[in-house]
Scaffold this motif. Structure first.
Motif, PDB file in Angstrom:
ATOM      1  N   GLU A   1      15.034  -1.518   5.757  1.00 54.91           N
ATOM      2  CA  GLU A   1      15.214  -0.309   6.705  1.00 54.91           C
ATOM      3  C   GLU A   1      14.251  -0.157   7.768  1.00 54.91           C
ATOM      4  O   GLU A   1      14.443  -0.006   9.017  1.00 54.91           O
ATOM      5  N   ALA A   2      12.747  -0.808   7.566  1.00 52.54           N
ATOM      6  CA  ALA A   2      11.987  -0.748   8.716  1.00 52.54           C
ATOM      7  C   ALA A   2      12.428  -1.909   9.741  1.00 52.54           C
ATOM      8  O   ALA A   2      12.164  -1.804  10.800  1.00 52.54           O
ATOM      9  N   TYR A   3      12.961  -3.030   9.091  1.00 53.29           N
ATOM     10  CA  TYR A   3      13.461  -4.114  10.202  1.00 53.29           C
ATOM     11  C   TYR A   3      14.476  -3.735  10.951  1.00 53.29           C
ATOM     12  O   TYR A   3      14.556  -3.755  12.123  1.00 53.29           O
ATOM     13  N   ILE A   4      15.398  -2.687  10.466  1.00 49.36           N
ATOM     14  CA  ILE A   4      16.445  -2.115  11.229  1.00 49.36           C
ATOM     15  C   ILE A   4      15.869  -1.200  12.379  1.00 49.36           C
ATOM     16  O   ILE A   4      16.423  -1.357  13.482  1.00 49.36           O
ATOM     17  N   HIS A   5      14.968  -0.615  11.952  1.00 43.30           N
ATOM     18  CA  HIS A   5      14.461   0.271  13.339  1.00 43.30           C
ATOM     19  C   HIS A   5      13.515  -0.494  14.049  1.00 43.30           C
ATOM     20  O   HIS A   5      13.630  -0.244  15.314  1.00 43.30           O
ATOM     21  N   GLU A   6      12.756  -1.460  13.615  1.00 45.47           N
ATOM     22  CA  GLU A   6      12.217  -2.364  14.640  1.00 45.47           C
ATOM     23  C   GLU A   6      12.856  -3.370  15.480  1.00 45.47           C
ATOM     24  O   GLU A   6      12.776  -3.353  16.750  1.00 45.47           O
ATOM     25  N   ASP A   7      14.117  -3.806  15.056  1.00 40.18           N
ATOM     26  CA  ASP A   7      14.966  -4.659  15.792  1.00 40.18           C
ATOM     27  C   ASP A   7      15.879  -4.061  16.710  1.00 40.18           C
ATOM     28  O   ASP A   7      16.387  -4.513  17.471  1.00 40.18           O
ATOM     29  N   TYR A   8      16.376  -2.781  16.035  1.00 42.61           N
ATOM     30  CA  TYR A   8      17.449  -2.000  16.615  1.00 42.61           C
ATOM     31  C   TYR A   8      17.172  -0.610  17.024  1.00 42.61           C
ATOM     32  O   TYR A   8      18.020   0.164  17.050  1.00 42.61           O
ATOM     33  N   GLY A   9      15.907  -0.243  17.407  1.00 42.60           N
ATOM     34  CA  GLY A   9      15.267   0.967  17.685  1.00 42.60           C
ATOM     35  C   GLY A   9      16.101   1.668  18.949  1.00 42.60           C
ATOM     36  O   GLY A   9      16.268   2.895  18.875  1.00 42.60           O
ATOM     37  N   GLN A  10      16.863   0.728  19.720  1.00 40.09           N
ATOM     38  CA  GLN A  10      17.455   1.220  21.107  1.00 40.09           C
ATOM     39  C   GLN A  10      18.796   1.870  20.636  1.00 40.09           C
ATOM     40  O   GLN A  10      19.103   2.714  21.428  1.00 40.09           O
ATOM     41  N   PHE A  11      19.361   1.805  19.421  1.00 44.72           N
ATOM     42  CA  PHE A  11      20.341   2.469  18.969  1.00 44.72           C
ATOM     43  C   PHE A  11      20.237   3.746  18.030  1.00 44.72           C
ATOM     44  O   PHE A  11      20.966   4.383  17.758  1.00 44.72           O
ATOM     45  N   ASN A  12      18.827   4.026  18.091  1.00 47.09           N
ATOM     46  CA  ASN A  12      18.464   5.243  17.158  1.00 47.09           C
ATOM     47  C   ASN A  12      19.129   5.259  16.003  1.00 47.09           C
ATOM     48  O   ASN A  12      19.909   6.253  15.538  1.00 47.09           O
ATOM     49  N   PRO A  13      19.170   4.183  15.118  1.00 50.64           N
ATOM     50  CA  PRO A  13      19.976   4.221  13.887  1.00 50.64           C
ATOM     51  C   PRO A  13      19.492   5.271  12.881  1.00 50.64           C
ATOM     52  O   PRO A  13      18.335   5.540  12.750  1.00 50.64           O
ATOM     53  N   GLN A  14      20.504   5.909  12.076  1.00 49.72           N
ATOM     54  CA  GLN A  14      20.328   6.847  11.084  1.00 49.72           C
ATOM     55  C   GLN A  14      20.434   6.165   9.966  1.00 49.72           C
ATOM     56  O   GLN A  14      21.314   5.602   9.456  1.00 49.72           O
ATOM     57  N   THR A  15      19.221   6.203   9.122  1.00 46.67           N
ATOM     58  CA  THR A  15      18.940   5.223   7.894  1.00 46.67           C
ATOM     59  C   THR A  15      18.478   6.127   6.664  1.00 46.67           C
ATOM     60  O   THR A  15      18.023   7.113   7.014  1.00 46.67           O
ATOM     61  N   THR A  16      18.701   5.736   5.592  1.00 48.79           N
ATOM     62  CA  THR A  16      18.254   6.104   4.322  1.00 48.79           C
ATOM     63  C   THR A  16      17.897   4.956   3.469  1.00 48.79           C
ATOM     64  O   THR A  16      18.411   3.926   3.578  1.00 48.79           O
ATOM     65  N   PHE A  17      16.909   4.971   2.646  1.00 43.55           N
ATOM     66  CA  PHE A  17      16.633   4.009   1.506  1.00 43.55           C
ATOM     67  C   PHE A  17      17.175   4.505   0.200  1.00 43.55           C
ATOM     68  O   PHE A  17      16.913   5.653  -0.384  1.00 43.55           O
ATOM     69  N   ILE A  18      18.069   3.877  -0.482  1.00 48.57           N
ATOM     70  CA  ILE A  18      18.573   3.826  -1.884  1.00 48.57           C
ATOM     71  C   ILE A  18      18.618   2.608  -2.438  1.00 48.57           C
ATOM     72  O   ILE A  18      19.481   1.515  -1.976  1.00 48.57           O
ATOM     73  N   ALA A  19      17.914   2.278  -3.506  1.00 47.98           N
ATOM     74  CA  ALA A  19      17.638   0.955  -4.033  1.00 47.98           C
ATOM     75  C   ALA A  19      18.859   0.567  -4.689  1.00 47.98           C
ATOM     76  O   ALA A  19      19.712   1.152  -4.879  1.00 47.98           O
ATOM     77  N   TYR A  20      18.791  -0.774  -5.225  1.00 46.93           N
ATOM     78  CA  TYR A  20      19.914  -1.408  -6.118  1.00 46.93           C
ATOM     79  C   TYR A  20      19.334  -1.112  -7.512  1.00 46.93           C
ATOM     80  O   TYR A  20      18.117  -0.625  -7.678  1.00 46.93           O
ATOM     81  N   GLY A  21      20.362  -1.034  -8.587  1.00 46.62           N
ATOM     82  CA  GLY A  21      19.767  -0.575  -9.771  1.00 46.62           C
ATOM     83  C   GLY A  21      19.585  -1.746 -10.985  1.00 46.62           C
ATOM     84  O   GLY A  21      20.018  -2.767 -10.750  1.00 46.62           O
ATOM     85  N   ALA A  22      19.101  -1.486 -12.004  1.00 50.56           N
ATOM     86  CA  ALA A  22      18.997  -2.303 -13.323  1.00 50.56           C
ATOM     87  C   ALA A  22      18.733  -1.484 -14.370  1.00 50.56           C
ATOM     88  O   ALA A  22      18.703  -0.319 -14.490  1.00 50.56           O
ATOM     89  N   ASP A  23      19.149  -2.246 -15.458  1.00 51.35           N
ATOM     90  CA  ASP A  23      19.139  -1.686 -16.979  1.00 51.35           C
ATOM     91  C   ASP A  23      17.827  -2.170 -17.698  1.00 51.35           C
ATOM     92  O   ASP A  23      17.507  -3.192 -17.555  1.00 51.35           O
ATOM     93  N   ILE A  24      17.196  -1.373 -18.510  1.00 49.32           N
ATOM     94  CA  ILE A  24      16.303  -1.908 -19.289  1.00 49.32           C
ATOM     95  C   ILE A  24      16.321  -1.836 -20.756  1.00 49.32           C
ATOM     96  O   ILE A  24      15.565  -1.967 -21.553  1.00 49.32           O
TER      97      ILE A  24
END
Length: 390
Positions: free
Chosen positions: A165-188
């Protein structure tokens, strides 16, 4: 009712693969009755099937087996299918969620068309596919151009890693990307297998391995997963345990080059054992490893790392942002600097049981707190319902 079309996974039910496992869990653990999933599935069979899976509409999309380009063609045909469904059934509220950045040069026209029917187009940018050594230079350039197009025209980007998510904003900030963070999952959940089960004893006997007597790595056999560093450093160490590599190794150029460089075939501790597709057996192997080695250097939240933290007490991770973000203080870290990993391996051998158990508890708690599938599915449902409006 909000309609969610998912494009980009090979299909469900999942046999193997990160996106496939994600979609399977998203559908099979669905809680909200306000969402209807429609999932594209790849097939080479001309007789494409249409079926229901845990309430989701699944449609096979037939593509010719033409190498790497088939994935691009599949995504485009899947988008055509989704658009046809929207038109035919007069759907007016929903999201088309594209997994990975394969169709950037074509996505603008699709976004425009879906907008006409009140649908948003979301993208999961996945990891840095353009950095992967398995691709030729022209293909890597295409991946980067395609990623730029996807970020530029998508309504919303769901990143499974804060680093991505940080990379998207750093490299493509000119597009003002709308982002969110939702992780991948796992079982324990623990494996149902025990040491007495025949499949367990057969596997350990076949490779002459003993419980708690090996370090383990599970992952694709590609250079960016740093097999060369791990093998060289393991061979330099004084560790008596084995190094078990569960990977899709074939006697290809990378394998042959590695053997020529390291002569790992002359070290009886180094054991390439192929792949293990039996999920219960693989979990048992993880649970009974002395330690897990993780050398992935490209991508976002890696499924094999989550599975390791949920199963193996001692985890030794390459010190990069993606891995630190997931492991935090529940793991130990190594760099690619000469001698760093071999020293950590020898240090690991000296750890007392209490220290290892504490790290194991932290690792499982880390998964429970931030990466449980039930929690991930809840986040997705909340986000789809809250933001999936054009």
């Amino acid at each position: 009712m909000k309609d969610i079309f998912i494009v980009g996974s090979k299909g469900i039910p999942a046999n193997y693969g990160g996106f496939e496992t994600f979609v399977d869990n998203l559908v099979s653990r669905q809680v909200s009755d306000q969402l209807k999933y429609h999932v594209a599935c790849m097939t080479f069979d001309k007789n494409a099937k249409h079926y229901d899976y845990h309430g989701a509409e699944c449609q096979e999309i037939t593509v010719p087996n033409i190498g790497g380009a088939k994935a691009i063609l599949y995504d485009l045909k899947a988008l055509d299918w989704a658009l046809a469904q929207v038109k035919q059934h007069q759907l007016r509220d929903g999201v088309v969620y594209i997994l990975a950045c394969r169709v950037g040069p074509f996505v603008k026209k699709y976004v425009k068309r879906f907008h006409q029917y009140g649908f948003q187009v979301w993208v999961n940018p996945d990891g840095h596919e353009w950095k992967r050594a398995k691709w030729s230079l022209p293909v890597r350039k295409y991946w980067k151009v395609s990623e730029k197009g996807m970020v530029k025209y998508a309504d919303y980007l769901v990143c499974d890693s804060k680093s991505i998510e940080a990379y998207i904003h750093e490299d493509y900030g000119q597009f003002n990307p709308q982002t969110t963070f939702i992780a991948y999952g796992a079982d324990i959940t623990a494996t149902p297998l025990t040491a007495k089960d025949a499949k367990v004893r057969d596997w350990y006997a076949k490779y002459q391995v003993k419980e708690n007597g090996y370090y383990l790595v599970v992952g694709r056999f590609v250079p960016e997963n740093n097999y060369a560093t791990m093998i060289k450093e393991f061979m330099q160490s004084k560790v008596q345990r084995d190094f078990v590599l569960i990977t899709n190794v074939e006697h290809n150029a990378f394998y042959d080059q590695l053997k020529q460089e390291t002569h790992f075939d002359q070290d009886p501790r180094i054991k390439f054992v192929g792949t293990v597709y039996d999920a219960d057996l693989l979990k048992y192997i993880r649970e009974n490893a002395f330690a897990y080695l993780h050398g992935h250097s490209v991508g976002g939240t890696n499924p094999s790392l989550l599975e390791a933290l949920g199963s193996t007490e001692l985890n030794l991770l390459l010190n990069v942002g993606f891995n630190q973000e997931v492991g935090e203080d529940a793991a130990l870290y190594w760099s690619k600097e000469a001698g760093a990993l071999s020293q950590l391996l020898e240090k690991a051998e000296e750890l007392d049981e209490t220290t290892i158990e504490e790290l194991g508890k932290k690792a499982k708690q880390r998964i429970a707190d931030a990466y449980s599938w039930d929690g991930i599915v809840k986040q997705y449902e909340t986000t789809f319902l809250a933001k999936g409006e054009n």
